[in-house]
Design an enzyme around this catalytic site. Structure first.
Site, PDB file in Angstrom:
ATOM      1  N   GLY A 149       0.804  -1.179  -0.197  1.00 28.60           N
ATOM      2  CA  GLY A 149      -0.202   0.147  -0.048  1.00 28.60           C
ATOM      3  C   GLY A 149       0.933   1.296   0.144  1.00 28.60           C
ATOM      4  O   GLY A 149       1.860   1.246   0.429  1.00 28.60           O
ATOM      5  N   CYS A 150       0.360   2.419  -0.472  1.00 33.52           N
ATOM      6  CA  CYS A 150       1.095   3.643  -0.678  1.00 33.52           C
ATOM      7  C   CYS A 150       1.535   4.059   0.730  1.00 33.52           C
ATOM      8  O   CYS A 150       2.722   4.427   0.821  1.00 33.52           O
ATOM      9  CB  CYS A 150       0.155   4.703  -1.142  1.00 33.52           C
ATOM     10  SG  CYS A 150      -1.518   4.945  -0.495  1.00 33.52           S
ATOM     11  N   TYR A 151       0.684   4.436   1.807  1.00 32.63           N
ATOM     12  CA  TYR A 151       1.225   4.679   2.990  1.00 32.63           C
ATOM     13  C   TYR A 151       1.953   3.506   3.770  1.00 32.63           C
ATOM     14  O   TYR A 151       2.759   4.020   4.355  1.00 32.63           O
ATOM     15  CB  TYR A 151      -0.109   4.665   4.145  1.00 32.63           C
ATOM     16  CG  TYR A 151      -1.109   6.039   3.871  1.00 32.63           C
ATOM     17  CD1 TYR A 151      -0.279   7.285   4.119  1.00 32.63           C
ATOM     18  CD2 TYR A 151      -2.478   5.860   3.561  1.00 32.63           C
ATOM     19  CE1 TYR A 151      -1.344   8.220   3.796  1.00 32.63           C
ATOM     20  CE2 TYR A 151      -3.262   7.055   3.354  1.00 32.63           C
ATOM     21  CZ  TYR A 151      -2.580   8.335   3.529  1.00 32.63           C
ATOM     22  OH  TYR A 151      -3.354   9.393   3.336  1.00 32.63           O
ATOM     23  N   ALA A 152       1.711   2.415   3.558  1.00 31.56           N
ATOM     24  CA  ALA A 152       2.407   1.449   3.917  1.00 31.56           C
ATOM     25  C   ALA A 152       3.973   1.351   3.436  1.00 31.56           C
ATOM     26  O   ALA A 152       4.961   1.279   4.415  1.00 31.56           O
ATOM     27  CB  ALA A 152       1.901  -0.304   3.697  1.00 31.56           C
ATOM     28  N   THR A 153       4.242   1.596   2.189  1.00 30.23           N
ATOM     29  CA  THR A 153       5.488   1.799   1.727  1.00 30.23           C
ATOM     30  C   THR A 153       6.274   3.039   2.323  1.00 30.23           C
ATOM     31  O   THR A 153       7.465   2.739   2.891  1.00 30.23           O
ATOM     32  CB  THR A 153       5.502   2.127   0.028  1.00 30.23           C
ATOM     33  OG1 THR A 153       4.672   1.013  -0.499  1.00 30.23           O
ATOM     34  CG2 THR A 153       6.731   2.385  -0.432  1.00 30.23           C
TER      35      THR A 153
END
Lengths: 344, 344, 344, 344
Positions: A149-153
């Site tokens: 995920g974007c936030y996770a990255t």
């Protein structure tokens, strides 16, 4: 040439992916599909592709597509990929799923946070989490990659070195995240109406954002400790970009120089992580696969503050997907991903 | 490899140019100069260049630089290039001037509109106006190219076919132009303070903008008629992009299909002009060398309305400069300029 | 106290109207209606009204509402008001229609441009066009006011004096208009998605915008000549504001001072028109009922260029509606409309 | 009528203050001063004031001005007010200082954080911190009010009730703050150039922002405990607004309902604090004196997350200054401050 297809090519992840693949020196796009726009020319939906990618959008038929593709990218809402990806598909083509369905290892956690059933439990153990800076060896031989995920990255890349090195407490992590509006996707909603998100800032999904268990799972895997964190996303009036501000509690006294050494240890050889002494900003990563990171220490409170900036649709989605593809197909991971942020 | 240098690398044209050249397959950057930042690393000024172009900014010494360069790009305020470019420099290197000093053929006109002296009158006749869609043959052999102004590029490309073909009156042309804020440059002024130009729109330099005589000169040359026009620029709260709305008076009755044929006649073989049936917008050209054009007819009034959209810093400045360089050095004009607009 | 109701209170015109009325010293709001949100608290839809206007949205029942109201404002999509407003309603309350249904006098023109039937033909001759700067006497005694369109307000105010005074040709008028996104309303559409209209500019509805015949009708009425014009609206990435750039052809030689005198003649006693020597911008009218105007002459071409700036939702809709109400109820037209633009 | 003057009327705090005072029912503006623009008309600098406040800017002569004023507002860079405000001035007029000079009680702290000398030490003990929600009684009789900083206002209002009530630890507070660009003032700097802050987000002054000791001092005073906190400001691409995201550690288990009760206990009778169940956003406070607050509990981690939104130039500066003036002069504190946020 790698024959590549995109299932769900007309969302924002899809269009950024199409842009990267269409100029990738080792890729040939064989199929773009869309539920909403099938039969139409891609360049009529996204006019920047006029003269670049004037092909027709097909119906989603993953079985057919898998036969003519070496790799399939799925850019679909959660809950759909877990139905579409089957053993048969994986026999034909490698799959990179940009959605959330194969990221969480624990199916109960998935169903609790995503509030939907999972249809691909038998494939979960095959799915490799596609964060190359921490997982490159496994990605090399993967047939199914769960693209982060974007936030996770941004969150994982920013916090992982300090956790891995045992510098910080694993249960006292606060991540205050800020994202541009494209993170909400292209679907229509009052929250993404120009007049409703322009000239304002707000938090959303406080303590309930679905990337939270993903970040915790991956950071726990990396560090070997059970990670528990607060994650709070905010919506910023701009198209692209995610900035992570992480507030971390050190276990022992550590100097700013030592902190920077920790980051260098893990990232100096990583082509898409750049370490800065000054604050980072999303601008310098826009349209690139970079994650820009800097770390600070508040000498008064002893707390560590780390910042990570990415382009949510590039390193946070489609750029990273291509980075994974490069690795899966034995190419240099940087292949066709070395552009510079367009500024101003 | 073509050895290229940029004089004035830290302005907005300079930084976009540095980005294009640094990824150009046939170019090696040998020198970047800056008055304000000499001695500093380029990637400390523009952090998107970290890991991409980590070289030091030099003092401006055009004589020295000309000896080690095959081509020199000048991105300077008007009035300076006409001093710096000399016969001696031109003996050493080809020169592409992104400023205004060598665009106007009539030195009196130059001095009247730019309110400054011209120091390079003897070189004026050597300077070729670098609009490849209309001037490619001359550019091939030029040693000094006057790169067109941003508004001029969009205006000329949008209006020229109808004038050349004799469809419209040459003395009744109205150009209402809209530009993003980067057109005003990186210099500090209250007009470009975020709070002063965000959330508002206004015209500026009404009837006095310096690109007016440039547009008139080039359109007169192309059409063989004396062109007289109204040009009114407006400032739009966005970083990049120029949109031209041209209001034109046809000499005779002409159908919308015939109008479109005129544009096809002149542009179908031009790689960087794209013709659309629907309205164009600046978004689809952002970060690219395209000029997107569409033409309409108001059946009630008989008037022709033509729109042209470019990225002011790309096709309107640095992209076009590289297109000119490609032509001057015998490369395909598209070389390393074929990127797609990053969207969203 | 004037008892006022708003039919359609949750659109953007409705919410701006609610804001003005809720602080109007002579007005008591008796009813707000909404199709989509009936039963909900207004301050739950628009949280700026928390503690200010915490009333429940009612079902639209104009007959009931007319009995308890002195004035009803309708802020509805076109085609609906012409059904709702009846003789019976007008017997009970004065009506100010912010929509388009009662602006055009010619029903054939209405049906051609709006592509819908008109249900209130019998009331058309009662409707007074509510542009107080040109029509104040008639508004005083009106029972039904057709509140002008946003583009029409800015266009008419900007051009009318020169037409009325016979300075310009009535059949050679070009209006290039620029509007913020709120002009498109609160309804969901891909065109108003933040990422699709941020950082770009485009024209829309070229030669087909529905305010065109409205502007022509009113300017023809004012000048006594048949007015024919080109009207081209553009979408600007900002919430509020309309800027009109009008290109006009003078009948005879006229100096810039004489031009300014013409504007002074008609507007010096008008409280909501401000004349400037320099360019105007939408910023200074934001949240106010002002129309700011300036006029220029291009000495090279002889053409007159006039600019008009308004807040599309204030003077272009709800502010003007309240100005009309003030006049209809014998109040000073400025009552509770004298705020200053909030800046920055 | 209260005779009011503004020293430093052309900065952003000054212009918002001028707007409020010019429509204040009990105030007459007697003097506006400006270093940079003296002799010019205020409405030539800020054109929204045309027809509203067409007076000339005077030279700064605080002694003269104090003689004709009942109240003087100072809106100056830090370090200047402490020179200008003297015993003599205070004998003539009440003073409200919008700058930082009289906020910190400890002069060593002031000099350490502001890196400048303090010239008004003898008046420090007379200065009352002007946060009426916590300090109203003292403000009533004050002759010199130190108007709180923008970040400090939002931070203190958001966190104070939980500290005062002993719910949270006073040494484990994290405040992640986001501000619009107007917070940086009207002075020219590359950081506030439109193209440099548009479409990006970044932190700044990490662990070094000057509002940190101010927040700590006032929260310590309110709670009786020594408060130590992390404060990190971020720059958001919008004109106005501050959002505070506070991460707080509860001393004991407390339910979300109990948390909301704490806020109600302290704020239900405060006219300018509004409590919400959902997330707040800066939009709803724009151009108003409200501070909107909501509180959440992360049930997984036990942490409390509180949000506070204000308009940085209104409740964060000029609106609050007028609220203080109202209190100092015995008026209802809401007088002429009851406007609603203009939306959209």
């Amino acid at each position: 040439m790698i024959k590549a297809s995109i299932i769900g090519a007309t969302g924002y992840s899809g269009v950024v992916l199409a842009g990267i693949l269409s100029s990738h020196k080792d890729v040939e796009i064989v199929s773009l599909t869309s539920q909403s726009y099938k039969g139409q020319y891609y360049s009529d939906i996204y006019k920047n592709f006029k003269g670049v990618l004037d092909i027709k959008l097909e119906e989603e038929n993953i079985d057919e597509i898998s036969k003519k593709s070496d790799v399939i990218f799925l850019a679909l809402p959660h809950g759909i990929a877990s139905k579409k990806i089957t053993q048969d598909v994986l026999k034909q083509a490698k799959v990179i799923d940009l959605g959330a369905d194969f990221r969480l290892k624990n199916i109960t956690t998935y169903q609790a946070w995503y509030n939907t059933q999972h249809f691909g439990e038998n494939l979960l153990n095959k799915a490799i989490y596609g964060l190359p800076e921490w997982n490159k060896e496994q990605i090399k031989t993967a047939c199914l990659v769960a693209n982060p995920g974007c936030y996770a990255t941004a969150s994982i890349l920013t916090v992982a070195p300090l956790l891995k090195e045992g510098v910080i407490h694993s249960d006292d992590i606060i991540i205050d995240a800020k994202s541009g509006v494209s993170g909400a996707g292209r679907g229509l909603s009052i929250d993404t109406h120009f007049c409703e998100c322009n000239e304002t800032i707000k938090a959303y999904k406080v303590a309930t954002h679905r990337h939270t268990p993903e970040i915790e799972q991956v950071l726990s895997d990396i560090s070997g400790n059970n990670v528990l964190l607060n994650f709070t996303p905010h919506l910023v009036p701009m198209n692209r970009g995610i900035l992570i501000s992480a507030y971390l509690n050190s276990k022992k006294d550590i100097s700013i120089d030592e902190l920077k050494q920790v980051y260098k240890k893990y990232y100096l050889d990583k082509p898409f992580v750049r370490l800065f002494d000054d604050v980072v900003q999303t601008r310098w990563t826009k349209g690139t696969n970079y994650c820009d990171i800097s770390v600070f220490k508040d000498e008064r409170t002893g707390r560590i503050i780390a910042f990570g900036a990415i382009d949510n649709l590039y390193k946070g989605a489609s750029g990273q997907a291509v980075q994974n593809m490069n690795i899966m197909f034995g190419l240099d991971e940087k292949t066709s991903l070395q552009n510079t942020a367009v500024f101003p």
